[in-house]
Design a protein around this motif. Structure first.
Motif, PDB file in Angstrom:
ATOM      1  N   SER A 447       0.877  -1.218   0.009  1.00 12.99           N
ATOM      2  CA  SER A 447      -0.158  -0.068   0.153  1.00 12.99           C
ATOM      3  C   SER A 447       0.997   1.133   0.087  1.00 12.99           C
ATOM      4  CB  SER A 447      -0.848   0.022   1.244  1.00 12.99           C
ATOM      5  OG  SER A 447      -0.097   0.233   2.279  1.00 12.99           O
ATOM      6  N   ILE A 448       0.371   2.556  -0.421  1.00 11.40           N
ATOM      7  CA  ILE A 448       0.966   3.588  -0.336  1.00 11.40           C
ATOM      8  C   ILE A 448       1.602   4.090   1.388  1.00 11.40           C
ATOM      9  CG2 ILE A 448       0.692   6.228  -0.739  1.00 11.40           C
ATOM     10  CD1 ILE A 448       0.767   4.559  -3.185  1.00 11.40           C
ATOM     11  N   GLN A 449       0.840   3.512   2.161  1.00  9.81           N
ATOM     12  CA  GLN A 449       1.304   4.062   3.592  1.00  9.81           C
ATOM     13  C   GLN A 449       2.499   3.019   3.651  1.00  9.81           C
ATOM     14  OE1 GLN A 449      -1.769   3.194   2.682  1.00  9.81           O
ATOM     15  NE2 GLN A 449      -3.267   4.506   3.699  1.00  9.81           N
ATOM     16  N   ASP A 483      -6.420   8.905   0.971  1.00  9.12           N
ATOM     17  CA  ASP A 483      -6.801   7.524   1.530  1.00  9.12           C
ATOM     18  C   ASP A 483      -7.338   7.752   2.972  1.00  9.12           C
ATOM     19  OD1 ASP A 483      -6.235   6.494  -0.826  1.00  9.12           O
ATOM     20  OD2 ASP A 483      -4.223   5.687  -0.153  1.00  9.12           O
ATOM     21  N   SER A 484      -6.611   8.984   3.625  1.00  2.52           N
ATOM     22  CA  SER A 484      -7.104   9.177   5.053  1.00  2.52           C
ATOM     23  C   SER A 484      -8.590   9.673   5.403  1.00  2.52           C
ATOM     24  CB  SER A 484      -6.075  10.085   5.843  1.00  2.52           C
ATOM     25  OG  SER A 484      -5.943  11.258   5.034  1.00  2.52           O
ATOM     26  N   ASN A 485      -9.045  10.168   4.139  1.00  2.00           N
ATOM     27  CA  ASN A 485     -10.300  10.682   4.215  1.00  2.00           C
ATOM     28  C   ASN A 485     -11.354   9.728   3.769  1.00  2.00           C
ATOM     29  OD1 ASN A 485      -9.172  13.292   4.414  1.00  2.00           O
ATOM     30  ND2 ASN A 485      -9.028  14.077   2.349  1.00  2.00           N
ATOM     31  N   GLY A 488     -11.507   3.459   4.882  1.00  7.66           N
ATOM     32  CA  GLY A 488     -10.737   2.304   4.831  1.00  7.66           C
ATOM     33  C   GLY A 488      -9.902   2.298   6.190  1.00  7.66           C
ATOM     34  N   ASN A 489      -9.204   1.197   6.248  1.00  8.65           N
ATOM     35  CA  ASN A 489      -8.205   1.057   7.362  1.00  8.65           C
ATOM     36  C   ASN A 489      -6.665   1.434   6.788  1.00  8.65           C
ATOM     37  OD1 ASN A 489      -6.519  -0.008   9.234  1.00  8.65           O
ATOM     38  ND2 ASN A 489      -6.873  -2.111   8.810  1.00  8.65           N
ATOM     39  N   ASN A 490      -6.299   2.363   7.531  1.00  8.95           N
ATOM     40  CA  ASN A 490      -5.017   3.107   7.202  1.00  8.95           C
ATOM     41  C   ASN A 490      -3.822   2.448   7.831  1.00  8.95           C
ATOM     42  OD1 ASN A 490      -6.342   4.891   5.220  1.00  8.95           O
ATOM     43  ND2 ASN A 490      -6.940   5.997   7.305  1.00  8.95           N
TER      44      ASN A 490
END
Length: 543
Positions: A447-449, A483-485, A488-490
């Motif tokens: 994932s990006i994170q 994504d944080s907005n 989903g699970n971050n």
């Protein structure tokens, strides 16, 4: 010249647009293929759910019928007592077949005495039969409580249990204690939770017995269930069939999945409530033993994985001056533990399907442990540690190759997160890699994170090179904000899945034909017992 230069620039621009369109088309095709694969998986899942729902509905129908049949019995019992009580009040006594009054008091005494003696004579054969059944059950329990070994790849205990239950028609009775006694025997045997050899032995036997039940039992009254009917076979034929240990109308080769069954033979047995409950209990034990074996292996390799991730805390000189060869011993210990477990499972003839499931979940566990350690500790995100873990993953790949696809399956594919993360750590010239190259080619699973954390924690302790370019990090931050907005699970950490990754239908579909009709030698404890003569190969081979 100017026009040629202009045309050349246009051609280059068109070429770039074509390549971009081609790339977009490839990405869409890839997404389409993935969607198609997910659709097929969903269709298979729906089909399995429909089958499970059908089985549950059938079993619920049997349970409802059981409940309905019990209620009237209690009602009639109370009503008959009331009738008897009213009859005694007005001087009328109800006998078995006549009505007696006080005027025939002497005859009533004689009649009751004769009725009692006749009842005792009638009950004597039944009591003798029940005692004989109890003795046979005791002998079976004593037999399976011992280690019964294997015949070829067939666990003897499971085959004997199934044959005895089939011969005694235990699946078709409304009440019996034999199922509870078998379950208790299995439960007592696996109390020693750390003995993997015992656990593997009972996983083999319980899964084989469950497979035989799955292919044999059918809830009575369910759609497609065979209706009870009188056999048209001759008396002699029925006697021979009973002597061979096969209930009338059941072809033992057909219920176990082998070919050659007689046309028109009933392939399944109508199961009553105790048999269906036994199947559910056996399913629970298969799942429990499987999880015990899997968790034991996790406990054994967990300290070794900790050693692998903590190895980087040793001096850089140890890693950079050939210390990797010494440190690689931790990975060899992991491979050795995997091999010991595999040998134990193979020695006990655990179905390869279940063995593959064990190692797929074990490699998933390895992937989670290593990957999370990488993201949580900066010292693990170094270039030299990437080389060290890469060498260790190569050891695991060699183990999977040696174990073969039959037993390892796709276990190595479960390491995709740690493999891609390590690939990022050891690749050169990270600063020249574009965002698209990193996200689509180098680390498509992450994932990006996860990519952002690895990129920011990376440090080159060997060559002093830098991480990815600032514009790549900027792109990652933008996407992370978007994504944080979302809902989903971050979290960037992975979760270990400890669920049971199979169903009874999965086991049944994975195992081919299993012929238990002959060439199966009973253990010495019951071999010479005439009550178990139906188990002898010489009797099973008779026509």
């Amino acid at each position: 010249m100017a026009s040629m230069q202009s045309e050349k620039e246009k051609a280059e621009e068109l070429k770039k647009k074509f390549e971009e369109a081609h790339r977009i088309n490839d990405e869409k095709q890839k997404k389409l293929d993935e969607a198609d694969g997910k659709l097929r998986m969903l269709q298979e899942t729906v089909q399995r759910l429909e089958e499970k729902i059908s089985n549950v509905e059938s079993e619920n129908k049997v349970l409802r019928q059981q409940a309905v049949s019990m209620a009237p019995t209690k009602f009639l019992s109370g009503r008959s007592k009331s009738i008897m009580h009213r009859g005694s009040d007005d001087g009328t006594i109800l006998g078995n077949s006549s009505i007696l009054t006080p005027d025939t008091n002497g005859a009533a005494v004689v009649s009751r005495q004769l009725t009692r003696e006749r009842s005792e004579l009638d009950d004597r054969p039944q009591r003798s039969l029940n005692e004989k059944q109890q003795e046979n059950q005791d002998m079976l329990i004593r037999c399976i409580a011992q280690h019964c070994s294997f015949s070829g790849n067939r666990p003897v205990a499971a085959c004997i249990i199934f044959k005895c239950l089939l011969n005694w028609r235990s699946f078709e009775v409304e009440r019996t204690s034999v199922f509870d006694r078998i379950i208790q025997t299995i439960g007592h045997a696996i109390e020693t939770q750390d003995n993997n050899d015992v656990l593997a032995y009972w996983l083999s036997n319980s899964s084989t017995l469950l497979l035989l039940l799955q292919r044999t039992l059918k809830p009575s009254g369910a759609p497609g269930a065979p209706q009870r009917r009188r056999s048209s076979a001759s008396i002699f034929g029925r006697v021979i069939q009973s002597f061979r240990g096969i209930p009338q109308g059941v072809d033992l080769s057909s219920v176990t999945g082998s070919s050659g069954g007689r046309s028109g033979s009933i392939r399944q047995v109508e199961a009553k409530y105790p048999a269906l409950l036994f199947k559910q209990q056996l399913t629970a034990y298969v799942e429990k033993i499987y999880c015990m074996i899997r968790d034991n292996l996790k406990k054994e390799i967990s300290p070794l994985l900790d050693s692998c991730t903590q190895a980087t805390r040793k001096s850089r000189a140890s890693l950079m001056k050939g210390g990797q060869q010494e440190l690689i011993g931790h990975w060899q210990d992991i491979a050795r533990s995997l091999s010991n477990f595999l040998n134990t499972l193979k020695a006990n003839n655990v179905p390869p399907f279940l063995v593959r499931k064990v190692f797929v979940q074990i490699f998933t566990f390895i992937n989670v442990q290593l990957f999370n350690s990488l993201l949580l500790r900066r010292e693990c995100c170094s270039f030299s540690n990437g080389e060290y873990v890469k060498a260790g993953l190569a050891k695991l790949e060699q183990w999977c190759i040696g174990a073969t696809d039959e037993y390892a399956g796709r276990a190595y594919d479960e390491l995709k997160h740690i493999k891609q993360a390590i690939g990022f750590l050891v690749i050169h010239q990270k600063s020249k890699k574009t965002f698209a190259e990193i996200t689509h080619k180098l680390c498509p699973t992450l994932s990006i994170q996860q990519l952002y954390r690895i990129s920011t924690m990376y440090w080159d302790d060997k060559y002093g090179t830098h991480s990815v370019a600032p514009d790549v990090l900027a792109n990652m931050r933008v996407l992370m904000t978007e994504d944080s907005n979302s809902a989903g699970n971050n979290s960037f950490l992975l979760d270990d899945d400890s669920s049971v990754p199979f169903s009874v239908d999965d086991i049944s579909k994975s195992v081919g034909k299993m012929d238990i009709s002959n060439n199966l030698e009973p253990p010495p404890l019951i071999r010479e017992n005439s009550n178990f003569a139906f188990l002898l190969p010489s009797n099973l081979d008779r026509s």
